[in-house]
Design an enzyme around this catalytic site. Structure first.
Site, short mmCIF file in Angstrom:
data_model
loop_
_atom_site.label_atom_id
_atom_site.label_comp_id
_atom_site.label_asym_id
_atom_site.label_seq_id
_atom_site.Cartn_x
_atom_site.Cartn_y
_atom_site.Cartn_z
N LYS A 124 1.19 -0.85 0.03
CA LYS A 124 -0.12 0.50 0.24
C LYS A 124 0.71 1.34 -0.11
O LYS A 124 2.17 1.47 0.22
CB LYS A 124 -0.87 0.18 1.09
CG LYS A 124 -2.14 -1.06 1.02
CD LYS A 124 -2.79 -0.96 2.37
CE LYS A 124 -4.24 -1.50 2.07
NZ LYS A 124 -5.14 -2.06 2.82
N HIS B 283 2.48 -2.76 7.24
CA HIS B 283 1.65 -1.90 8.54
C HIS B 283 3.11 -0.03 8.69
O HIS B 283 3.86 -0.22 9.01
CB HIS B 283 1.47 -2.18 9.51
CG HIS B 283 0.74 -2.57 9.70
ND1 HIS B 283 0.15 -3.81 10.59
CD2 HIS B 283 -0.28 -3.82 7.93
CE1 HIS B 283 -1.10 -4.56 10.30
NE2 HIS B 283 -1.21 -4.43 8.88
N TYR C 88 -3.56 -7.50 16.49
CA TYR C 88 -3.43 -8.95 16.54
C TYR C 88 -3.11 -9.48 18.09
O TYR C 88 -3.36 -10.98 18.84
CB TYR C 88 -2.12 -9.04 15.84
CG TYR C 88 -2.56 -9.06 14.23
CD1 TYR C 88 -3.66 -10.44 13.45
CD2 TYR C 88 -2.49 -8.44 13.47
CE1 TYR C 88 -3.84 -9.71 12.34
CE2 TYR C 88 -2.56 -7.85 12.36
CZ TYR C 88 -3.48 -8.80 11.59
OH TYR C 88 -4.13 -8.21 10.54
#
Length: 307
Positions: free
Chosen positions: A180, A275, A284
């Site tokens: 991303k 991330h 998580y």
């Protein structure tokens, strides 16, 4: 004009003037019925409702068990009604304009248990087309073994090049992907995934890849799409005997959860997943705690209350 007439006139406006769907008009009708009931209980007319009234009614809906999303939809209907009243000159300000619904809790990501993930990764179909079987096995190993997004997976090429979005370095045991925000990262590829890739690459050349650089191609020689991988993975997980259909992001969640359970290294998991913000990765830890809580409830003698 009394409250009932105001509501009727507004509903006629959204039905005829705005040409909203019948279903939407029905929902608006129900929302405004609730608004009228609340105003009547408070002893005020609809044009006399203040911001404090609306906040109190939101709190009542929330305590009554209504979801944040449901409250947001109700507020949207009320907000539109008062915006129309303002344009028509019936109210001086919109009492709903700055009222927000309670935030809905973010659902935990769905991850497979270790046994289910291994069962899916180890599954093989003897009677399947060897070409398809090798390809799909390599896809599962990369999604679960590397935690790739499905978009990163479909962007992989069989070889590195100046135009490649991503590729696998078999000798180094690394996957180079474009994530991303056009951010590149390298992820280690485990032994099982490397073995599956080598088996697939040996057969890939015998199939109709048509000179495509794509690592994963379909029967027509074109690059596999994310939708195709979703469908293939869903079918494969059901044939493997899993209780629930598996989608690509579920394997990414499983990768992250299982690595975190074993290593307890949140920063490492953040780097592996790509991330930008560690807050995204922290979900998580909640998933890991939920797993531990279930194990405690099932096994610890102090976890059970006497009936």
């Amino acid at each position: 004009m009394d409250d009932a007439a105001l509501v009727a006139r507004y509903l006629e406006h959204v039905r005829v003037g705005k040409r909203l769907a019948d279903r939407t008009v029905t929902l608006y009708t129900l929302d405004l019925q609730k608004l009228s009931e609340n105003a009547k209980k408070a002893g005020v007319g609809l044009t006399q409702v203040h911001n404090a009234h609306v906040r109190r009614w939101v709190a009542q809906m929330h305590s009554g068990g209504r979801s944040g999303r449901g409250i947001a939809l109700v507020l949207s209907g009320w907000r539109g009604f008062y915006a129309w009243l303002g344009r028509e000159g019936f109210v001086a300000s919109n009492p709903v304009v700055d009222v927000k619904a309670p935030k809905a809790p973010k659902p935990l990501p769905k991850a497979l248990g270790v046994d289910d993930a291994v069962q899916l990764a180890d599954y093989s179909e003897e009677e399947a087309d060897p070409w398809l079987e090798a390809r799909d096995a390599a896809i599962v190993e990369l999604l679960y073994g590397c935690g790739l997004r499905v978009g990163e997976l479909v962007g992989l090429d069989a070889q590195a090049s100046s135009t490649a979005r991503g590729w696998i370095d078999l000798q180094a045991g690394e996957a180079h992907v474009l994530g991303k925000g056009s951010k590149r990262r390298s992820v280690p590829v485990g032994t099982k995934a490397l073995q599956a890739l080598e088996a697939w690459l040996a057969l890939r050349a015998t199939g109709p890849h048509g000179g495509q650089p794509a690592l994963f191609t379909g029967r027509h020689g074109t690059r596999l799409t994310a939708q195709s991988i979703w469908q293939r993975l869903k079918q494969r997980s059901l044939r493997a005997g899993l209780a629930t259909p598996v989608h690509p992001h579920m394997l990414r969640h499983s990768f992250a959860s299982h690595v975190l359970q074993s290593s307890q290294d949140l920063r490492a998991v953040q780097e592996l997943l790509g991330h930008a913000n560690i807050g995204t990765t922290q979900v998580y830890t909640r998933l890991d705690f939920q797993h531990l809580a279930k194990a405690y409830d099932a096994a610890h003698p102090r976890a059970h209350r006497k009936k």
